[in-house]
Each structure stands twice: as C-alpha cells, then as structure tokens.
Design a protein around this motif. Structure first.
Motif, PDB file in Angstrom:
ATOM      1  N   GLY A  17       0.817  -1.212   0.000  1.00 21.93           N
ATOM      2  CA  GLY A  17       0.000   0.000   0.000  1.00 21.93           C
ATOM      3  C   GLY A  17       0.845   1.254   0.000  1.00 21.93           C
ATOM      4  N   ILE A  20       2.212   1.610  -3.575  1.00 25.24           N
ATOM      5  CA  ILE A  20       1.182   2.046  -4.518  1.00 25.24           C
ATOM      6  C   ILE A  20       0.788   3.507  -4.268  1.00 25.24           C
ATOM      7  CG2 ILE A  20      -1.208   1.650  -5.277  1.00 25.24           C
ATOM      8  CD1 ILE A  20       0.773  -0.412  -6.295  1.00 25.24           C
ATOM      9  N   ALA A  21       0.688   3.905  -2.999  1.00 22.75           N
ATOM     10  CA  ALA A  21       0.341   5.296  -2.689  1.00 22.75           C
ATOM     11  C   ALA A  21       1.432   6.250  -3.165  1.00 22.75           C
ATOM     12  CB  ALA A  21       0.102   5.449  -1.188  1.00 22.75           C
ATOM     13  N   SER A  39      -3.361   6.489  -5.279  1.00 23.83           N
ATOM     14  CA  SER A  39      -3.138   6.987  -3.922  1.00 23.83           C
ATOM     15  C   SER A  39      -4.219   6.513  -2.960  1.00 23.83           C
ATOM     16  CB  SER A  39      -3.083   8.514  -3.923  1.00 23.83           C
ATOM     17  OG  SER A  39      -1.987   8.964  -4.676  1.00 23.83           O
ATOM     18  N   GLY A  42      -3.854   2.675  -2.480  1.00 24.11           N
ATOM     19  CA  GLY A  42      -2.745   2.377  -1.588  1.00 24.11           C
ATOM     20  C   GLY A  42      -3.072   2.709  -0.143  1.00 24.11           C
TER      21      GLY A  42
END
Length: 72
Positions: A17, A20-21, A39, A42
């Motif tokens: 996460g 991905i963010a 965002s 994530g």
C-alpha cells in the motif's frame, strides 16, 4: 487462517500500500485520475493492513486454527 500467514498478508498489504500510494503521488501530475486512484487504493491497503494488526492483537494464541490441507 494461520497466524504466520495472517502476519505475512498484513505486512504485504502495508508495504504494498505504501508503494502504490507513493506511485500514485508520483503520477498525479501527469494523470490526475490515475494518480488519485492509486493513492486512494494504496491508502486503503494500508488501512486494511493496520486493521489486521489490530485484529491479530485481539485474537490471541488460542485462536490458532490449522490450515485445511488435504493429506496426500
């Protein structure tokens, strides 16, 4: 679900996460829709991972359930 498997899934969600963010924040200038989606996705994965840590702390060691594997 075994405790070891639950802990691995928890940390994969948290660190995945975060990745991905950060990717979403990096992309947000070029493509706002994709950046915001990554965002928020994530952030949601991080939130689920933190929730799983809390659930694991409430579960205790007595709730250790064996995996349902078929003997060979």
């Amino acid at each position: 679900m075994k405790t070891v498997r639950l802990e691995k899934l928890t940390w994969v969600l948290i660190y995945g996460g975060i990745f991905i963010a950060m990717l979403g924040l990096w992309v947000i200038d070029d493509n706002a829709a994709l950046g915001h989606s990554l965002s928020w996705g994530g952030g949601l994965a991080i939130l689920v991972g933190v929730l799983m840590i809390w659930l694991r702390s409430r579960r205790g060691d007595a709730a250790e359930l064996p995996d349902k594997e078929t003997p060979r």
